[in-house]
Design a protein around this motif. Sequence first.
Motif, PDB file in Angstrom:
ATOM      1  N   ASP A  17      -0.589  -7.234 -10.259  1.00 39.64           N
ATOM      2  CA  ASP A  17       0.000  -6.756  -9.009  1.00 39.64           C
ATOM      3  C   ASP A  17       1.517  -6.856  -9.104  1.00 39.64           C
ATOM      4  O   ASP A  17       2.064  -7.838  -9.598  1.00 39.64           O
ATOM      5  CB  ASP A  17      -0.510  -7.611  -7.837  1.00 39.64           C
ATOM      6  N   SER A  21       3.924  -1.206  -8.696  1.00 37.47           N
ATOM      7  CA  SER A  21       2.589  -0.618  -8.637  1.00 37.47           C
ATOM      8  C   SER A  21       2.150  -0.396  -7.196  1.00 37.47           C
ATOM      9  O   SER A  21       1.442   0.568  -6.892  1.00 37.47           O
ATOM     10  CB  SER A  21       1.586  -1.499  -9.388  1.00 37.47           C
ATOM     11  N   ARG A  22       2.548  -1.283  -6.284  1.00 30.03           N
ATOM     12  CA  ARG A  22       2.195  -1.093  -4.872  1.00 30.03           C
ATOM     13  C   ARG A  22       2.912   0.110  -4.284  1.00 30.03           C
ATOM     14  O   ARG A  22       2.360   0.824  -3.452  1.00 30.03           O
ATOM     15  CB  ARG A  22       2.519  -2.354  -4.066  1.00 30.03           C
ATOM     16  N   LYS A  23       4.146   0.353  -4.723  1.00 30.81           N
ATOM     17  CA  LYS A  23       4.929   1.449  -4.152  1.00 30.81           C
ATOM     18  C   LYS A  23       4.604   2.794  -4.794  1.00 30.81           C
ATOM     19  O   LYS A  23       4.498   3.815  -4.105  1.00 30.81           O
ATOM     20  CB  LYS A  23       6.427   1.159  -4.319  1.00 30.81           C
ATOM     21  N   LYS A 423      -1.381   7.852  -0.270  1.00 34.82           N
ATOM     22  CA  LYS A 423      -1.190   6.407  -0.384  1.00 34.82           C
ATOM     23  C   LYS A 423      -0.998   6.063  -1.851  1.00 34.82           C
ATOM     24  O   LYS A 423      -1.870   6.304  -2.690  1.00 34.82           O
ATOM     25  CB  LYS A 423      -2.389   5.664   0.181  1.00 34.82           C
TER      26      LYS A 423
END
Length: 424
Positions: A17, A21-23, A423
């Motif tokens: 994480d 990678s989240r963005k 997303k």
Amino acid sequence: MSKKQPDLPLPAHPDVDSMLSRKFGREVANYFAGSPLNRLGFLRSDHVFLSRALRHPSTSFMLCKDLQPLVQSAENKKLAYVGYEDVKPVIGEDPYALGEKEMHEQYNSEKTVPQMIFLGIDERVKDGLDYQGKNRYIGAPYFAVDVTPRGSVKEACEKLIGKVEQGDVQFGKGRLMELEASDAAIYAEARQLLDWNARNPFCAQCGQPTMSVNGGFKRACPSTDLARKAAAPMSTTAAAPANPSERPPCATRTGVSNLSFPRTDPTVIMAVVNHAGDKILLGRQRRWPPYWYSTLAGFAEPAESIEEAVRREVYEEAGIFVGRVVIHSTQPWPYPANLMIGAVGQAVPEGETIDLGNDPELDDAKWFDFAEVRDALRVGTSGLGDAAGPEYKEGGLRLPPSTAIANQLITSVVNGFASVEAKM
């Protein structure tokens, strides 16, 4: 018949994480990327390391004839490897027995030296070579060797080829887009380096023959050539030179070294969406099968950013004006030396009219609805010379296979990459 496409390589650290990678989502790894080998580029000039790696029991040698690798069978798309004792009659006892300086001094342009590339080590093999340099390196070494019969090693290469081509084990044909992903990445490195060395046998500055150094990743212009000693004197009365093997001066040997390095040609390939975000621009060349379309692509030019190259190529080929451009992913393409830089661009509202009058490269270009493209991704993907899937109906849209970055760009766009609701 349609061919089953191999799985794509896994992206690096897919389970870690991170803010990025989240963005932006998980990294996309394309076919020909994702090599399992650590290239250890800083050890290519260490001949002690290379010499030990060459003869270690865990070492694998990929043989290439006319740039085609040895593969296990038509059905089992894996590379076939041989060991040191197999290649020794071709490469000699130890090509790295001398240091690079001594290799320069003993260079003989008339001696055929089979091209060999140090590809790296597979660190997953814990009982492989254990080498202590500035740090400790453990793994199974990999080399590629060009065994195309030529020169003084022609007979040795022919004997080795006859020995290894047994049963289903044969040298591959075509672009080998069915190799499993890790083997495809190893082959891509080998093919590009073997091809580059073969294309650059002479110095671009002085025209003299060059020699391969640094594990096949550089070419140098030696100051001497033992082949010159055998040349007849220009005159029986002329004084003999102090060193008959000395070559004319060359700028690559003075000041900042100008060794020859492998080239990589940056190529942009782009999925272009309309301003409304519900259609994608695809084009086709005349030589392609009927109904087969793909994304647009072209070489980046000198003093041009990737974003500018995308806008220029789309305008030249299709007359479309592109606004915002973002980088999606990249793909090595060893035919012969391209780096495909995948991008997504969006047309500006007043620039969506297709015009093929600037550049004759495309036979046709169209805006396709996402729904039609999604259906084609499900039933109509294939290589250029292959049949579409069993559910494909004649007249439907056909698209490149999953091993092509074009497919990954198209898939990403029609599944929401360019949507404000997507997303990451």
